[in-house]
Design an enzyme around this catalytic site. Sequence first.
Site, PDB file in Angstrom:
ATOM      1  CB  SER A 182      67.214  92.303  54.448  1.00  0.00           C
ATOM      2  OG  SER A 182      67.058  93.057  53.269  1.00  0.00           O
ATOM      3  CG  HIS A 210      66.307  88.750  56.626  1.00  0.00           C
ATOM      4  ND1 HIS A 210      67.608  88.473  57.001  1.00  0.00           N
ATOM      5  CD2 HIS A 210      66.375  89.148  55.334  1.00  0.00           C
ATOM      6  CE1 HIS A 210      68.417  88.708  55.990  1.00  0.00           C
ATOM      7  NE2 HIS A 210      67.692  89.120  54.962  1.00  0.00           N
ATOM      8  CE  LYS A 241      68.576  86.032  53.289  1.00  0.00           C
ATOM      9  NZ  LYS A 241      67.571  86.658  52.458  1.00  0.00           N
TER      10      LYS A 241
HETATM   11  C1  LIG Z   1      67.542  86.744  50.969  1.00  0.00           C
HETATM   12  C2  LIG Z   1      66.171  87.074  50.565  1.00  0.00           C
HETATM   13  C3  LIG Z   1      65.567  86.412  49.495  1.00  0.00           C
HETATM   14  C4  LIG Z   1      66.305  85.430  48.625  1.00  0.00           C
HETATM   15  O1  LIG Z   1      66.497  84.217  49.272  1.00  0.00           O
HETATM   16  P1  LIG Z   1      67.538  83.170  48.638  1.00  0.00           P
HETATM   17  O2  LIG Z   1      67.125  81.872  49.231  1.00  0.00           O
HETATM   18  O3  LIG Z   1      68.888  83.607  49.067  1.00  0.00           O
HETATM   19  O4  LIG Z   1      67.363  83.197  47.169  1.00  0.00           O
HETATM   20  C5  LIG Z   1      64.255  86.713  49.190  1.00  0.00           C
HETATM   21  N1  LIG Z   1      63.571  87.630  49.905  1.00  0.00           N
HETATM   22  C6  LIG Z   1      64.134  88.301  50.944  1.00  0.00           C
HETATM   23  C7  LIG Z   1      63.326  89.296  51.699  1.00  0.00           C
HETATM   24  C8  LIG Z   1      65.452  88.041  51.294  1.00  0.00           C
HETATM   25  O5  LIG Z   1      65.994  88.712  52.306  1.00  0.00           O
END
Ligand SMILES: *Cc1c(COP(=O)(O)O)cnc(C)c1O
Length: 394
Positions: A182, A210, A241
Amino acid sequence: MSHKLQWIEEEIQGLKTAGLYNTIRTLSSPQGAWLRVDGKRVLNFCSNNYLGLANHPRVTAAAQEAIKTYGVGPGAVRTIAGTMELHLELEKRLAAFKGVESAITFQSGFTANLATLPALVGKEDVIFSDELNHASIIDSSRLSGARIVRYAHCDMADLERVIKENAGNYRRAVVVTDGVFSMDGDMAPLDKIYEITQAHDLILMVDDAHGEGVVGKGGRGIVDHFGLHGKVDVEVGTLSKAFGVVGGVVAGNPTIVEWLRLRGRPFLFSSAMTVPDVAACIASIDVLEESTELVDQLWDNADYFKSEMKTLGFDTGMSVTPITPIMLGEAPLAQQFSRELFQEGVFAMALGFPTVPRGKARIRVMISAAHTKGDLDEGLERFATVGRRLGIIR
Ligand SMILES: *Cc1c(COP(=O)(O)O)cnc(C)c1O
């Protein structure tokens, strides 16, 4: 007077002095290319709403419709009285979308990770973890009680080395990696990681938070990108996301999914996803399955923005996805850049230590399918203005 909490005040003051105190901004508009933030209309380069689904009319309508039939709250954890037919429908649709046998949903991507590693490994086991893995993987690894062995970021020789040195001393082993990282927007070499885990008969887990809705055919994720259907044991994902809602998922091997229904603690001890969230997620899958238009638009936008930023003279790091870091070096400079962009009407976040390594502070631009070419041009112009003013480009 009690002094038992004074240390917190001191810690906070320390963060303020070091320029690491985060003042959280407040939105008074829906997600989209433009936001109202702290009362100001700004171009949004911050959110993970890759496809613009967070406020998509079909997605919001589905949530409203579902409330009429099922109400809002699930009323219980999934294993007692919280499993509605909507949950099962979403799980079936997610498995089909990802081209795997089985899927189980959680309240978030974070809880999906927290559920998984402690269910798979314990004190007698070992986890091989990329050094840049997400915090939720790190916390989940710690919670499992297994020995954690980190390997250098995306370095396959180092992964081989740590496996050879350690795997024999433990009962079971898991290799875990982010799919798309990310902070840098680079991608794990999942095909090579698969070969290595296959050769050593280790469990393979990838976090595709992502990657979903972004990479692979029509946004089907990193497993699809590498053509590894049926080969990756655990594919963790988020519905928060690109899907534009909130929730988490574990997709992949049906035996593991079944085990998580029995041993995934956030599934057993925290209430189910809410009705409007589940219905909205199903509608997001509908939109994604009907057309690749949004995913194509996202990539067109990302390719355009990134190449124009490079032409301007900015360093966009090693990104191969719509995540576009603008490498600036020291944290105070990144913060100043972000502040000046905001004054110019562009909302883009500065990231410094400990989110990224020291000396590698950056602005991270999140491109979305919701941006028009006009939006991107406006953003580029503002970046150029601030970049010249701060002496980063000429
Ligand atoms: C954003 C993210 C999460 C968490 O996801 P949420 O649904 O916001 O709890 C987990 N792993 C990665 C790699 C992320 O980028």
